[in-house]
Every structure is written in C-alpha cells, then in structure tokens.
Design a protein around this motif. Structure first.
Motif, PDB file in Angstrom:
ATOM      1  N   GLU A  17       0.835  -1.210   0.000  1.00  0.00           N
ATOM      2  CA  GLU A  17       0.000   0.000   0.000  1.00  0.00           C
ATOM      3  C   GLU A  17       0.865   1.254   0.000  1.00  0.00           C
ATOM      4  O   GLU A  17       0.585   2.220  -0.713  1.00  0.00           O
ATOM      5  CB  GLU A  17      -0.939   0.000   1.213  1.00  0.00           C
ATOM      6  N   ALA A  18       1.913   1.225   0.820  1.00  0.00           N
ATOM      7  CA  ALA A  18       2.823   2.383   0.865  1.00  0.00           C
ATOM      8  C   ALA A  18       3.482   2.595  -0.492  1.00  0.00           C
ATOM      9  O   ALA A  18       3.651   3.732  -0.947  1.00  0.00           O
ATOM     10  CB  ALA A  18       3.876   2.180   1.945  1.00  0.00           C
ATOM     11  N   ALA A  19       3.840   1.496  -1.165  1.00  0.00           N
ATOM     12  CA  ALA A  19       4.507   1.602  -2.471  1.00  0.00           C
ATOM     13  C   ALA A  19       3.613   2.317  -3.479  1.00  0.00           C
ATOM     14  O   ALA A  19       4.099   3.087  -4.314  1.00  0.00           O
ATOM     15  CB  ALA A  19       4.888   0.210  -2.984  1.00  0.00           C
ATOM     16  N   ALA A  20       2.301   2.067  -3.395  1.00  0.00           N
ATOM     17  CA  ALA A  20       1.367   2.710  -4.324  1.00  0.00           C
ATOM     18  C   ALA A  20       1.341   4.224  -4.109  1.00  0.00           C
ATOM     19  O   ALA A  20       1.170   4.993  -5.052  1.00  0.00           O
ATOM     20  CB  ALA A  20      -0.034   2.118  -4.161  1.00  0.00           C
ATOM     21  N   GLU A  21       1.500   4.654  -2.845  1.00  0.00           N
ATOM     22  CA  GLU A  21       1.546   6.096  -2.553  1.00  0.00           C
ATOM     23  C   GLU A  21       2.881   6.711  -2.939  1.00  0.00           C
ATOM     24  O   GLU A  21       2.966   7.864  -3.355  1.00  0.00           O
ATOM     25  CB  GLU A  21       1.317   6.334  -1.045  1.00  0.00           C
ATOM     26  N   LEU A  22       3.931   5.915  -2.746  1.00  0.00           N
ATOM     27  CA  LEU A  22       5.292   6.408  -2.969  1.00  0.00           C
ATOM     28  C   LEU A  22       5.613   6.539  -4.465  1.00  0.00           C
ATOM     29  O   LEU A  22       6.288   7.490  -4.888  1.00  0.00           O
ATOM     30  CB  LEU A  22       6.263   5.429  -2.292  1.00  0.00           C
ATOM     31  N   ALA A  23       5.097   5.611  -5.270  1.00  0.00           N
ATOM     32  CA  ALA A  23       5.489   5.550  -6.684  1.00  0.00           C
ATOM     33  C   ALA A  23       5.302   6.871  -7.431  1.00  0.00           C
ATOM     34  O   ALA A  23       6.190   7.289  -8.185  1.00  0.00           O
ATOM     35  CB  ALA A  23       4.745   4.415  -7.392  1.00  0.00           C
ATOM     36  N   PRO A  24       4.151   7.566  -7.275  1.00  0.00           N
ATOM     37  CA  PRO A  24       3.987   8.791  -8.071  1.00  0.00           C
ATOM     38  C   PRO A  24       4.670  10.027  -7.479  1.00  0.00           C
ATOM     39  O   PRO A  24       4.613  11.087  -8.102  1.00  0.00           O
ATOM     40  CB  PRO A  24       2.458   8.987  -8.096  1.00  0.00           C
ATOM     41  N   LEU A  25       5.333   9.906  -6.317  1.00  0.00           N
ATOM     42  CA  LEU A  25       5.975  11.090  -5.724  1.00  0.00           C
ATOM     43  C   LEU A  25       7.136  11.571  -6.591  1.00  0.00           C
ATOM     44  O   LEU A  25       7.901  10.776  -7.123  1.00  0.00           O
ATOM     45  CB  LEU A  25       6.507  10.782  -4.327  1.00  0.00           C
ATOM     46  N   GLY A  26       7.276  12.858  -6.686  1.00  0.00           N
ATOM     47  CA  GLY A  26       8.364  13.450  -7.457  1.00  0.00           C
ATOM     48  C   GLY A  26       9.667  13.484  -6.671  1.00  0.00           C
ATOM     49  O   GLY A  26       9.714  13.183  -5.481  1.00  0.00           O
ATOM     50  N   ARG A  27      10.723  13.863  -7.365  1.00  0.00           N
ATOM     51  CA  ARG A  27      12.045  13.877  -6.738  1.00  0.00           C
ATOM     52  C   ARG A  27      12.103  14.791  -5.529  1.00  0.00           C
ATOM     53  O   ARG A  27      12.709  14.453  -4.516  1.00  0.00           O
ATOM     54  CB  ARG A  27      13.087  14.316  -7.788  1.00  0.00           C
ATOM     55  N   GLU A  28      11.503  15.970  -5.613  1.00  0.00           N
ATOM     56  CA  GLU A  28      11.572  16.920  -4.499  1.00  0.00           C
ATOM     57  C   GLU A  28      11.074  16.302  -3.211  1.00  0.00           C
ATOM     58  O   GLU A  28      11.698  16.416  -2.154  1.00  0.00           O
ATOM     59  CB  GLU A  28      10.752  18.176  -4.817  1.00  0.00           C
ATOM     60  N   ALA A  29       9.931  15.634  -3.306  1.00  0.00           N
ATOM     61  CA  ALA A  29       9.336  15.031  -2.102  1.00  0.00           C
ATOM     62  C   ALA A  29      10.235  13.924  -1.552  1.00  0.00           C
ATOM     63  O   ALA A  29      10.418  13.813  -0.330  1.00  0.00           O
ATOM     64  CB  ALA A  29       7.949  14.476  -2.438  1.00  0.00           C
ATOM     65  N   LYS A  30      10.798  13.131  -2.456  1.00  0.00           N
ATOM     66  CA  LYS A  30      11.644  12.028  -1.990  1.00  0.00           C
ATOM     67  C   LYS A  30      12.941  12.546  -1.377  1.00  0.00           C
ATOM     68  O   LYS A  30      13.381  12.069  -0.331  1.00  0.00           O
ATOM     69  CB  LYS A  30      11.926  11.066  -3.152  1.00  0.00           C
ATOM     70  N   ASP A  31      13.546  13.554  -2.035  1.00  0.00           N
ATOM     71  CA  ASP A  31      14.805  14.084  -1.501  1.00  0.00           C
ATOM     72  C   ASP A  31      14.590  14.769  -0.150  1.00  0.00           C
ATOM     73  O   ASP A  31      15.435  14.669   0.751  1.00  0.00           O
ATOM     74  CB  ASP A  31      15.438  15.061  -2.498  1.00  0.00           C
ATOM     75  N   ALA A  32      13.460  15.462  -0.005  1.00  0.00           N
ATOM     76  CA  ALA A  32      13.166  16.097   1.281  1.00  0.00           C
ATOM     77  C   ALA A  32      13.082  15.033   2.367  1.00  0.00           C
ATOM     78  O   ALA A  32      13.592  15.216   3.487  1.00  0.00           O
ATOM     79  CB  ALA A  32      11.854  16.885   1.186  1.00  0.00           C
ATOM     80  N   ALA A  33      12.468  13.907   2.042  1.00  0.00           N
ATOM     81  CA  ALA A  33      12.361  12.822   3.016  1.00  0.00           C
ATOM     82  C   ALA A  33      13.743  12.259   3.355  1.00  0.00           C
ATOM     83  O   ALA A  33      14.042  11.968   4.520  1.00  0.00           O
ATOM     84  CB  ALA A  33      11.451  11.718   2.473  1.00  0.00           C
ATOM     85  N   LEU A  34      14.606  12.135   2.349  1.00  0.00           N
ATOM     86  CA  LEU A  34      15.950  11.603   2.612  1.00  0.00           C
ATOM     87  C   LEU A  34      16.733  12.539   3.529  1.00  0.00           C
ATOM     88  O   LEU A  34      17.430  12.092   4.446  1.00  0.00           O
ATOM     89  CB  LEU A  34      16.716  11.386   1.299  1.00  0.00           C
ATOM     90  N   HIS A  35      16.612  13.844   3.298  1.00  0.00           N
ATOM     91  CA  HIS A  35      17.313  14.788   4.185  1.00  0.00           C
ATOM     92  C   HIS A  35      16.735  14.730   5.600  1.00  0.00           C
ATOM     93  O   HIS A  35      17.481  14.827   6.585  1.00  0.00           O
ATOM     94  CB  HIS A  35      17.264  16.200   3.602  1.00  0.00           C
TER      95      HIS A  35
END
Lengths: 418, 418
Positions: A17-35
């Motif tokens: 379920e989480a993967a379905a939410e994560l897949a369409p996220l853009g780079r900005e959102a993912k990089d913010a999470a990594l930081h």
C-alpha cells in the motif's frame, strides 16, 4: 500459515500500500524525506549507538571474532557517516520517469516506455547495521518500499535505526510504511518473505554465498542474485608484464575480503618463466598463500599444491590459486568452468586476444588491462549500489538506482481501435 | 536423479556448450542460418504435415474440441507461413552488441555496457506446433540456444520440425545443438527443465494461467511470467462516449481469446446512464454475456449478476464484467486489486484524469484513449515477440529480441589499479 508468516505478510501488505503512494511522488518530495532521515540519524545517533551496544555485547559474549564485532559496531562517527551517505543518495538523479524509448507508431499511437519503481523490494542481509539505512534509502530514492530483514545479530541496532527513519518520514510526504523491518529474525521470517509472491516484487539477498543460494533455492518471489565473486586475472602471452604484475597483485591484495577481489591468476605458458618468479615473490612478501598447479609449484617451494576445490573457491582471504595455461582458449575454458560470472580480467597488448577474451568470457564485467577491483557502482559512476548482480536477468553487474526500477509502456491515442 | 532428469540435463549441457559458440557469431552468420531454416521448412513441408497428421488424428480420437484441433493442424500453406515468419525475423536488427551505455571514467577507464545473449533459453509451451519454429528462431536471432519443451499433444509435429531445423543448421555456422527439443513430454521433463539451474539461464512459459503458475512455483531457474491478462477499460466521467464505446467494444470483442482482450469495463457513475444503455445493447447484439454489479443490472435484464469471482476472471470468451464506480480513484483501486497487471485503458478527455490514471495504475501497459488490444510486439513495432511479460523484473510488456538479451560491462584500461 504460521504466526510469523501471517505477521510478515501483513507487513508486506502494508508495504504494498505504501509503495502505491510512494510511486507517483516526485524527486523533491523524496529528496526532502531523505534529508529528514539524515537529520534524524544525526539527532538520534546516541540512542542508535546505545541500541547497538546491546548487539555488540551479545556478540562479544558469544565469542564472535574481532573483525565481525567491528563490522557490527556503530559509533556516533559511524552514524554520522551513514547520514552523510544518505545525503549523497539524495544528490543522485531520480531514475523514475526517465523515458527509455518512445516513438509514434504508424497508426498515430504515441508509445513511450518509462521507468517506474519496482514496488516492494525485500532485502535479506547479514551483520552490518549500516546496510539497514543504506538499503532503505536506495529503495526510497528509486520510489520503492523497503522490507528489511537483517540478521538477529544486529536486531537491536536495526530496530532502532528503522524507528528513527520511520519517525523522520512521519513529517514528510513519504508514507511511513515505505520502510519496515520484517518482524522476527529467525529462519521462519526469511522464509515467509521468500513466499510473499504477489506482495513483494523482488528479493535481493546481500551477504555470503550460502545465504544467497538459500534465497535462490527457496524463494517464489523473483530474486536478484548478488555478490559471489570467483574472479580471474589472465596474463596473456602478449601482456606487458609490469602491468600484469601490478594488476594481478592489486586484484588480489588491495582488499581481499570483497567480491571483486581476484581469486585465481591464469598465466600463459609463454610468459610463465618471466612472470611467475616476480609474481610469486611479491605475493610471498605480501603474505599471500599461493595454491598452484605443477608448473607453478616448480617455481617456488612456498607454493601449496592446488586441489580441484581451489579453482572453485572464493577465498575472500590472502590466498590465491595460480595456474599455467597453454592458450587463451584454455584460460577462457577454465573461466567458463569455475567462474561465478562476476568479473574477469585479461592483461594483454594484443587487440585480437582482447577481442577474443571479451567476446567469449560470459561474466558481468570483463576488464582489459585493468584490475577486477573496478567492478563497483561507485567506480562505475553510479553513485551508490545495492549490490552486484551475477545473474543475467534484469540487471547484471553493479546495480545502481536505475537497476532498482522496472518500466511501463504508456500508449496514447485518440479513440484508436484495432 | 531420475532418468528423465539426467536426459534433460544432458540436453541442457549440450545447449550451454552450443550457446558459447553461438554468442560471438555476427548477424550475417545468424541470418544465413535463419534463411537455411526457412528453406528447409518449405522443402520439408510435406514430411512436417505428415508428422502433424499423427498428432491431429490422436487429438480427434481423444475427442478434443474443433478449435483445439484447428490450432494443432498444419497444412503446407501453414508451414509456408511459418517459413515466411522465419525470414521476417532474419530481417530484424540484431540486438547483440548494441552499446547500451558508455563513458570514460574520471580515471581514464573506458566503460561500455553491451548487449549479449542470455545463453540458454527454455521455452515451455502448449499445443500450437508453430511456436516450435517461432521460439527457436527468436532465440537464434538473439544469439541464444533454445531448449523447447512443447506439449505431448504436438510431440510428433514438434519432433519433425526440430529435426528439420537441426538438419538445416548442419550446413551453417550455428551449432546444431543451439536448437533442441527436451526429451519426453511428460510432467517430469518439464520439472527437470525447471530444476536445471546453472544450465538454463531463463525459462519462459507460454500458455494458459495454470501452466505459467506451475512454472513460477516450481522453477529454480529464473522465470519470465507471461501472458495472463485480466485487462480493464475505464470509462471516465470526462470521456468522449463515442470513443469510449468503440474502445470498450473493440477491447472485448475484436478477438476475445487473447491476453490483451479486456475482461472488465469500469464506468464512472456520472456517465453511466448515458453510456450503459448503448454499451449493453451493442454487447448483446455481438453475443457478449454481461456480468454486472447492481447499477448495471438495473439497466438491462439480460445482465447476469456479477460475483466476486467475476472481477478476477480472465474469461478469454464472449463474457465481460461491468461495474459502475464513483470515481477515478475507485477504478484505480479496483484495478490494483483484481488486475494481472497486463494492460489497462482509460477513456477520457481530461488531462488530469489521464495523468492520474497513468501514474497510479501499475500495469505493463497503460492506454489512454486506445484499445487494450494494442499491447503486442507487432503493434509496438518490435517485429516479433516471444511473449508479453506481466512481471516487473527484466522485461515488462511485449518482449522482442532485445528483451531476450542480457548485458555485459566491458572495461578497458592501460594497467589501471585501485
């Protein structure tokens, strides 16, 4: 279905379920999470070290060897280094959305093949707790949910690291269940993960040969085989022997415990008398035990006779097998028989020899006049790697972020029918 | 190890040796072999038809349905068509040797990733004897040895076709053992093939769902899952209803027995009253049985109530499941639950709806305003296909020659060490 299996599959369903939410996220959102994850690791370094101390104490009490205890041990500096690696992954390009190919079909349909996340990636790994953060972050960056199944020896460290990562994700667009530790650290939890077909898209085992073979044998989830490296250096009759010496020594001794270190040197008979005395002397000076065939034994009485088993052994130690061959084709045949298809190198100045070796050796990487040690995601410029695939399906060689994705065809028409 | 297993593994070992000879062959040598195969098929058409007659007679005596007998039957014209398809494959570009990426690393090492054959490809397939030649030829063109395991119902035809192909290869540079029929047609021979890890590089099952699932479950050789298609068409609230009608009817009825035919239509509630009466009437005229939810039942008393099982069924027949949904997100959720991830289509004039559907539907192909029937190697311009992958690892969607290859890194230095 056992309790463990039920629990593991419930975890996998949350990951899906989480993967379905994560897949369409853009780079900005993912990089913010990594930081945010990197910040949290630094802020919580003390509690991570504290949790790690339990694992370290347990390992010491069990009388584990010092090298193993060292690999297990986290300090605040090591946690800071992990956080630094997380920020480096944030700097890498996002593979998701890349157009792999595209065209307009004769009927006017627009066809594009785009890179998409795999979905849920299961990682089964051994002692080192830094893999927990590394693997989680590579999965997130490539848009995948991570299901982490570490070893029981690092369970306390892994649990705390995953708590810290999930705590950080709570304040981001990335769903918290995109990073989960698989419940339990027994054999049954790994087995349950291997049977979660339909919930887990791919399993990547990271560790020793026996772990990897067990996963390959038992998993119904597709597996990417990684890391076993019985690598060879072949010194051709047309080799520059200075280069050959440097490469053969480097491939064995620069770091002998890793998968891209060489385990066997094959030497063409025409240069054996000139090459072997220097090579064997240098190996002895460096503390390497040589397991040689008769021709090698004749050169140096420190050489141990090689048995059939030596040709197939990934020593990962200061041991090496050395054999004299009559031809390039004999070297290729030896490699085809004993290699794990990771990396093989030829040292030669002959174009035709290099061409023949490259086209006939069936390994993930073939080096010409370079050390086997270069087969590495960092060296190849991929920025980071989740492992080195020794299989032919999907990914072969160092696996970076791109290799952690799949593709999807998007076809756009205007009412097109057949 | 049983006798069958020993025989199958001996066959696989010969295939592996042949694959090593085949891999470095250039396009000219492979195409010459394909033309020799085509010539031989034409020259030996009579003997192939004769061998086929035994299979056909056996099927008739066993009371097999007419459609099945027809699929099994070869005539001289059909053999000529098979030979024509072989020549078409010869015209396709050779995927082997393509440089996938390349760069010079900062230290001067030249890195190239090149396309190489997989090695040995095992194909497990059902009744149609034309698959024997198709699969063999696609393997040869992509530099792979083919291990063919057809069904017992076509054993006589397959045996003769493989004899003819091997006879033709004898006069070419392609080793004869690059095409072999797996000995035996019982369940044990398929099982032995699935256990030939290390000898067979990939297994591709072609056939019905139960065959594919059995291979996926039992194989330790890596598998590419193909062909199951529970495909959906979603008619959005912003759809042009004329286009929606044409697409939804085409997707179901143009050829209902194939994997890219649609099995379920999802209709947004906002357009249901305008769309369903026309759609249900046309389906009835075409002889399609509709399995509908309550909202669909209310429109037409020829509709059969849909059960939970209907949403998950790949009918491959003139049956369709139809459901009214309240939103695009409900359609996506339905698809994520029931789809086999083959192909789904949205009909809409809304950019934002199309964008949301494409990014959230996790299938090999997503169509916007086009019929699901376009997911096909031929339609996509690949020239030929070995199957349609519904898994995420290695290849997804129609698999052409390129998808039948792996890659290898070639790294060239000048004495480089780390």
């Amino acid at each position: 279905m056992s309790d463990t299996e039920r629990q593991v599959h419930a975890t996998a369903r949350r990951a899906k379920e989480a993967a379905a939410e994560l897949a369409p996220l853009g780079r900005e959102a993912k990089d913010a999470a990594l930081h945010a994850v990197a910040d949290a690791l630094v802020a919580e370094a003390a509690s991570i070290v504290e949790a790690n101390a339990e694992d370290v104490q347990r390992a010491r009490r069990a009388g584990e060897p010092g090298a193993m205890v060292d690999r297990l041990t986290l300090t605040e500096e090591r946690v800071a280094a992990i956080a630094g690696a997380v920020r480096e992954v944030a700097e890498l390009p996002d593979p998701v959305g890349e157009v792999v190919r595209g065209s307009v079909l004769p009927n006017g349909l627009e066809l594009t093949q785009i890179r998409v996340p795999m979905g849920v990636i299961g990682i089964i790994y051994e002692g080192r707790p830094n893999v927990t953060a590394d693997a989680a972050v590579l999965c997130l960056k490539s848009g995948n949910a991570a299901l982490l199944r570490g070893s029981s020896s690092a369970y306390s460290s892994n649990t705390r690291i995953v708590e810290v990562i999930r705590g950080a994700l709570e304040k981001t667009d990335v769903p918290v269940d995109a990073v989960q530790l698989v419940p339990g650290a027994g054999r049954d939890s790994a087995q349950a993960l291997m049977r979660a077909r339909g919930l887990v898209d791919v399993l990547i085992p990271r560790g020793g040969g026996s772990l990897i073979q067990a996963v390959v044998r038992d998993s119904t989830v597709p597996v990417i085989e990684t890391g076993e490296g019985n690598c060879h250096v072949y010194v051709d009759e047309h080799a520059d022997l200075d280069k050959a010496l440097a490469i053969a020594l480097n491939a064995k001794t620069q770091r002998c415990s890793v998968c891209n270190a060489a385990e066997t040197t094959l030497v063409h008979r025409a240069v054996a008398d000139r090459f072997l005395p220097r090579f064997l002397a240098d190996l002895a000076d460096l503390g390497v035990t040589v397991h040689g065939d008769d021709a090698v034994l004749a050169h140096d009485d420190r050489v141990v006779p090689a048995t059939e088993a030596d040709w197939g052994t990934e020593y990962l130690s200061m041991d090496i097998a050395v054999k004299v061959v009559d031809s390039l084709d004999e070297a290729v045949a030896h490699i085809r028989e004993y290699s794990t298809s990771h990396t093989e190198a030829i040292v030669t100045d002959s174009q035709s020899a290099a061409r023949r070796f490259v086209s006939r050796v069936d390994s993930a990487a073939v080096m010409v006049n370079a050390s086997t040690r270069f087969t590495d995601g960092g060296e190849f410029g991929f920025g980071a790697e989740i492992g080195i695939s020794t299989q032919k399906l999907h990914a072969r060689g160092p696996m970076g972020l791109r290799e952690m994705t799949s593709t999807k065809y998007v076809v756009t028409g205007d009412g097109h029918v057949r």
